[in-house]
Design a protein around this motif. Sequence first.
Motif, PDB file in Angstrom:
ATOM      1  N   THR A 441     -33.099 -82.566 -97.408  1.00 45.37           N
ATOM      2  CA  THR A 441     -33.418 -83.069 -96.081  1.00 45.37           C
ATOM      3  C   THR A 441     -34.808 -83.700 -96.062  1.00 45.37           C
ATOM      4  OG1 THR A 441     -33.541 -82.471 -93.734  1.00 45.37           O
ATOM      5  CG2 THR A 441     -34.363 -80.857 -95.340  1.00 45.37           C
ATOM      6  N   SER A 442     -35.237 -84.142 -94.898  1.00 45.53           N
ATOM      7  CA  SER A 442     -36.535 -84.802 -94.762  1.00 45.53           C
ATOM      8  C   SER A 442     -37.633 -83.800 -94.444  1.00 45.53           C
ATOM      9  CB  SER A 442     -36.476 -85.857 -93.655  1.00 45.53           C
ATOM     10  OG  SER A 442     -36.234 -85.248 -92.391  1.00 45.53           O
ATOM     11  N   ILE A 443     -38.867 -84.207 -94.734  1.00 43.60           N
ATOM     12  CA  ILE A 443     -40.036 -83.448 -94.306  1.00 43.60           C
ATOM     13  C   ILE A 443     -40.212 -83.562 -92.787  1.00 43.60           C
ATOM     14  CG2 ILE A 443     -42.569 -83.374 -94.383  1.00 43.60           C
ATOM     15  CD1 ILE A 443     -41.318 -82.081 -96.803  1.00 43.60           C
ATOM     16  N   SER A 444     -40.067 -84.767 -92.242  1.00 42.33           N
ATOM     17  CA  SER A 444     -40.233 -84.934 -90.792  1.00 42.33           C
ATOM     18  C   SER A 444     -39.325 -86.002 -90.197  1.00 42.33           C
ATOM     19  CB  SER A 444     -41.688 -85.293 -90.460  1.00 42.33           C
ATOM     20  OG  SER A 444     -42.032 -86.561 -91.019  1.00 42.33           O
ATOM     21  N   SER A 445     -38.797 -86.907 -91.015  1.00 40.57           N
ATOM     22  CA  SER A 445     -38.054 -88.054 -90.484  1.00 40.57           C
ATOM     23  C   SER A 445     -36.829 -87.594 -89.704  1.00 40.57           C
ATOM     24  CB  SER A 445     -37.623 -88.973 -91.626  1.00 40.57           C
ATOM     25  OG  SER A 445     -38.742 -89.433 -92.334  1.00 40.57           O
ATOM     26  N   GLY A 446     -36.678 -88.142 -88.515  1.00 46.86           N
ATOM     27  CA  GLY A 446     -35.622 -87.715 -87.613  1.00 46.86           C
ATOM     28  C   GLY A 446     -36.070 -86.703 -86.591  1.00 46.86           C
ATOM     29  N   GLY A 447     -37.283 -86.145 -86.771  1.00 45.45           N
ATOM     30  CA  GLY A 447     -37.783 -85.179 -85.810  1.00 45.45           C
ATOM     31  C   GLY A 447     -36.956 -83.900 -85.796  1.00 45.45           C
ATOM     32  N   ASN A 448     -37.116 -83.097 -84.755  1.00 46.54           N
ATOM     33  CA  ASN A 448     -36.295 -81.900 -84.611  1.00 46.54           C
ATOM     34  C   ASN A 448     -34.839 -82.300 -84.407  1.00 46.54           C
ATOM     35  OD1 ASN A 448     -38.531 -80.320 -84.884  1.00 46.54           O
ATOM     36  ND2 ASN A 448     -38.633 -79.681 -82.741  1.00 46.54           N
ATOM     37  N   SER A 449     -33.947 -81.552 -85.001  1.00 45.66           N
ATOM     38  CA  SER A 449     -32.545 -81.953 -85.029  1.00 45.66           C
ATOM     39  C   SER A 449     -31.709 -81.122 -84.069  1.00 45.66           C
ATOM     40  CB  SER A 449     -31.995 -81.791 -86.441  1.00 45.66           C
ATOM     41  OG  SER A 449     -32.030 -80.419 -86.813  1.00 45.66           O
ATOM     42  N   ASP A 450     -30.476 -81.558 -83.899  1.00 42.24           N
ATOM     43  CA  ASP A 450     -29.468 -80.811 -83.160  1.00 42.24           C
ATOM     44  C   ASP A 450     -28.395 -80.388 -84.168  1.00 42.24           C
ATOM     45  OD1 ASP A 450     -27.410 -79.834 -81.622  1.00 42.24           O
ATOM     46  OD2 ASP A 450     -27.503 -81.424 -80.121  1.00 42.24           O
ATOM     47  N   PRO A 451     -28.565 -79.239 -84.827  1.00 41.88           N
ATOM     48  CA  PRO A 451     -27.627 -78.865 -85.879  1.00 41.88           C
ATOM     49  C   PRO A 451     -26.216 -78.596 -85.378  1.00 41.88           C
ATOM     50  CG  PRO A 451     -29.164 -77.083 -85.438  1.00 41.88           C
ATOM     51  CD  PRO A 451     -29.663 -78.265 -84.683  1.00 41.88           C
ATOM     52  N   VAL A 452     -26.077 -78.159 -84.130  1.00 44.23           N
ATOM     53  CA  VAL A 452     -24.746 -77.854 -83.614  1.00 44.23           C
ATOM     54  C   VAL A 452     -23.939 -79.136 -83.434  1.00 44.23           C
ATOM     55  CG1 VAL A 452     -23.459 -76.866 -81.691  1.00 44.23           C
ATOM     56  CG2 VAL A 452     -25.548 -75.741 -82.511  1.00 44.23           C
ATOM     57  N   ALA A 453     -24.543 -80.138 -82.799  1.00 41.17           N
ATOM     58  CA  ALA A 453     -23.840 -81.414 -82.634  1.00 41.17           C
ATOM     59  C   ALA A 453     -23.533 -82.053 -83.985  1.00 41.17           C
ATOM     60  CB  ALA A 453     -24.678 -82.352 -81.777  1.00 41.17           C
ATOM     61  N   PHE A 454     -24.463 -81.923 -84.909  1.00 43.62           N
ATOM     62  CA  PHE A 454     -24.263 -82.478 -86.248  1.00 43.62           C
ATOM     63  C   PHE A 454     -23.063 -81.824 -86.931  1.00 43.62           C
ATOM     64  CE2 PHE A 454     -25.093 -82.295 -90.831  1.00 43.62           C
ATOM     65  CZ  PHE A 454     -25.334 -83.623 -91.135  1.00 43.62           C
ATOM     66  N   GLN A 455     -22.996 -80.508 -86.881  1.00 42.00           N
ATOM     67  CA  GLN A 455     -21.874 -79.806 -87.493  1.00 42.00           C
ATOM     68  C   GLN A 455     -20.552 -80.167 -86.816  1.00 42.00           C
ATOM     69  OE1 GLN A 455     -21.817 -77.762 -90.178  1.00 42.00           O
ATOM     70  NE2 GLN A 455     -24.006 -77.973 -90.571  1.00 42.00           N
ATOM     71  N   ASN A 456     -20.581 -80.300 -85.508  1.00 45.57           N
ATOM     72  CA  ASN A 456     -19.356 -80.660 -84.796  1.00 45.57           C
ATOM     73  C   ASN A 456     -18.860 -82.043 -85.197  1.00 45.57           C
ATOM     74  OD1 ASN A 456     -19.362 -78.217 -83.455  1.00 45.57           O
ATOM     75  ND2 ASN A 456     -20.362 -79.030 -81.612  1.00 45.57           N
ATOM     76  N   THR A 457     -19.781 -82.941 -85.526  1.00 48.58           N
ATOM     77  CA  THR A 457     -19.398 -84.286 -85.959  1.00 48.58           C
ATOM     78  C   THR A 457     -18.815 -84.282 -87.359  1.00 48.58           C
ATOM     79  OG1 THR A 457     -21.057 -85.361 -84.561  1.00 48.58           O
ATOM     80  CG2 THR A 457     -20.263 -86.612 -86.475  1.00 48.58           C
ATOM     81  N   TYR A 458     -19.445 -83.540 -88.273  1.00 48.95           N
ATOM     82  CA  TYR A 458     -19.088 -83.674 -89.687  1.00 48.95           C
ATOM     83  C   TYR A 458     -18.068 -82.651 -90.177  1.00 48.95           C
ATOM     84  CZ  TYR A 458     -22.218 -87.497 -90.519  1.00 48.95           C
ATOM     85  OH  TYR A 458     -22.795 -88.738 -90.501  1.00 48.95           O
ATOM     86  N   ARG A 459     -17.830 -81.592 -89.460  1.00 55.23           N
ATOM     87  CA  ARG A 459     -16.823 -80.647 -89.925  1.00 55.23           C
ATOM     88  C   ARG A 459     -15.431 -81.268 -90.008  1.00 55.23           C
ATOM     89  NH1 ARG A 459     -18.561 -74.749 -87.405  1.00 55.23           N
ATOM     90  NH2 ARG A 459     -20.182 -74.340 -88.956  1.00 55.23           N
ATOM     91  N   PRO A 460     -14.994 -82.065 -89.028  1.00 51.07           N
ATOM     92  CA  PRO A 460     -13.679 -82.712 -89.198  1.00 51.07           C
ATOM     93  C   PRO A 460     -13.638 -83.662 -90.400  1.00 51.07           C
ATOM     94  CG  PRO A 460     -14.375 -82.773 -86.901  1.00 51.07           C
ATOM     95  CD  PRO A 460     -15.560 -82.321 -87.690  1.00 51.07           C
ATOM     96  N   ILE A 461     -14.754 -84.338 -90.687  1.00 47.64           N
ATOM     97  CA  ILE A 461     -14.789 -85.234 -91.845  1.00 47.64           C
ATOM     98  C   ILE A 461     -14.779 -84.417 -93.130  1.00 47.64           C
ATOM     99  CG2 ILE A 461     -15.994 -87.180 -92.901  1.00 47.64           C
ATOM    100  CD1 ILE A 461     -17.394 -87.641 -90.223  1.00 47.64           C
ATOM    101  N   ALA A 462     -15.405 -83.252 -93.110  1.00 47.40           N
ATOM    102  CA  ALA A 462     -15.448 -82.405 -94.303  1.00 47.40           C
ATOM    103  C   ALA A 462     -14.056 -81.964 -94.729  1.00 47.40           C
ATOM    104  CB  ALA A 462     -16.328 -81.186 -94.047  1.00 47.40           C
ATOM    105  N   GLU A 463     -13.145 -81.812 -93.782  1.00 46.96           N
ATOM    106  CA  GLU A 463     -11.777 -81.443 -94.130  1.00 46.96           C
ATOM    107  C   GLU A 463     -11.100 -82.521 -94.960  1.00 46.96           C
ATOM    108  OE1 GLU A 463      -9.755 -80.532 -90.534  1.00 46.96           O
ATOM    109  OE2 GLU A 463     -11.057 -78.827 -90.027  1.00 46.96           O
ATOM    110  N   GLU A 464     -11.590 -83.762 -94.834  1.00 48.07           N
ATOM    111  CA  GLU A 464     -11.055 -84.871 -95.622  1.00 48.07           C
ATOM    112  C   GLU A 464     -11.919 -85.155 -96.853  1.00 48.07           C
ATOM    113  OE1 GLU A 464     -11.274 -88.033 -92.833  1.00 48.07           O
ATOM    114  OE2 GLU A 464     -10.055 -87.011 -91.318  1.00 48.07           O
ATOM    115  N   SER A 465     -12.959 -84.371 -97.049  1.00 47.48           N
ATOM    116  CA  SER A 465     -13.925 -84.604 -98.134  1.00 47.48           C
ATOM    117  C   SER A 465     -14.128 -83.310 -98.903  1.00 47.48           C
ATOM    118  CB  SER A 465     -15.252 -85.112 -97.556  1.00 47.48           C
ATOM    119  OG  SER A 465     -15.063 -86.240 -96.732  1.00 47.48           O
TER     120      SER A 465
END
Length: 557
Positions: A441-465
């Motif tokens: 991951t980054s040292i600072s780029s992107g600022g503070n993140s939203d890990p829950v929204a991120f996981q919700n986006t990528y978990r369906p893609i992970a099932e295909e990956s």
Amino acid sequence: MDVSPQRPLSRRHFVTGLGATAAAASVPGLIRVDGAHAAPPGTGGTLPDGVFSLGVASGDPLPDGVVLWTRLAPDPLNGGGMPDRPFPVEWEVAEDDTFARVVRRGRTIALPQQGHSVHVEVGGLRAGADYAYRFRAGGRISPVGRTRTAPAGSVAAVRFAFASCQNWQDGYFTAYHHLAGEDLDFVAFLGDYIYESVPRTTTVRTHEGTGEPMTLAEYRNRHAQYRSDPNLQAAHAGFPWIVTWDDHEVDNNWADEIPQDPDLQTPEAFRARRQAAFQAYYEHMPLRRGARPRGLDLQLYRRLRFGDLVDLHVVDTRQYRSDQPATLEQAETEPLTMTGDEQERWLVEGVTDGATRWNLLANQVMWAQNDRTAGEVDTFDLDNWDGYRVQRRRLLEVFGSDAVTNPVVLTGDRHCTWVADLHPDFDDPSSPVVGAEITGTSISSGGNSDPVAFQNTYRPIAEESPHWKYFDNQRGYVVCDVTPERMLSSLRLVDTVWQPGGATVRTAAEFLVEAGRPGVTVEFQEPRSAQLRAQTHRDAGPVYDVDDVDEAADLRR
């Protein structure tokens, strides 16, 4: 030279002592620090306080030596503030942090045409040993740095960290405060040391200047601003660094002599910008003289060996690459190159020579296939290796040969942690696993993140990956412990980069690669509740540079 056993340098004493040493740096005359005399005074005249405002660094460790770096800059954001003439600089290396046992000492000249930067290649040191170092110029003495030479022969373990993507405007470099307290052989930095984006007042911190840097003076000022960060200085002073770049050291998504926006930058203008960016980069990095820019070129890809255990292949995926393809069909069929032919031959020769137990790549952009859309429609960022599929498959087939031992790709750029198995053909379930990739991951780029929204986006893609093993978008760095039997990588995350201090660090996950068994497994992963706690830091904060966040990059189908 006295070669009797050294007194070990204490990590705790060294890190906490940096401030005291820096305070002593302004004492004029023949300086005495902790009972040790500095080198004899030079003849350049007196310099003002703050001449070592950008700190010290070391890099590219060899078994018998390292590169020592500093830059004389009493007025760092205004060109440096040095007189327009050469200036003598003395340096010394000792086996203890009081400099009672100096083993190497010398004198060099800081030149105005090099931004008054100093690159000293020290030799004659012992393999796998810790040393302290410092500089003196104009009656001032620098903070003390600590470095370590590479081990030689039969090596039982190597421990290092890797990091990338430190956007000044997106957050504080909190992670480096914690990284500086680790016990490491070296730090590998994988790109985006500075960002060329325009100053914005809606962010945590504001870039200097009035626009994107274009000239040498402007790139020098941008680098100097980043180098002024105390946490970054502590991390540099604590270990030798092995650096490579990605795009933002020059221009977003640049490819060889092609800028991001060729309609707005003429070929002549971009070549001049590239030359200025390369020069400023060299001036601020602990690189050897062989990397000094020559015209439009800077030799950055190189190989560092740590005994019989690790070969670290440092690649350059910007300077020689083909322009990004416009379509997925072009990416799959055209003979595009990420490295250029000469660097590809160098890489293949290095990973197949059988000299070490592990082949690690210090790499910029993701190798593993990374779909961004769930369902039948596939969306890829073709600035990554997804855009250079012919060459990727060719190299991954090499990784799968008997001639290559334990290849692991270490990657930056993504502003996320992404751990994956590597296959020559990611769409073919029968394609063998030939290696592993750990994208940090980054040292600072992107600022503070939203890990829950991120996981919700990528978990369906992970099932295909199925090659994906772990993904997360919080800030931090990765520590890797390598032995002949295994490589264990620990993800260290901080809870915020929007506060200047007080953030805690935690180990969020651990990833295991076993020697002789291609691929990676997740050995430990923090519970979901820890991600929910991290989310509390995202609700109120600044607007960061969305143009510099890879998740908001231009995605081509």
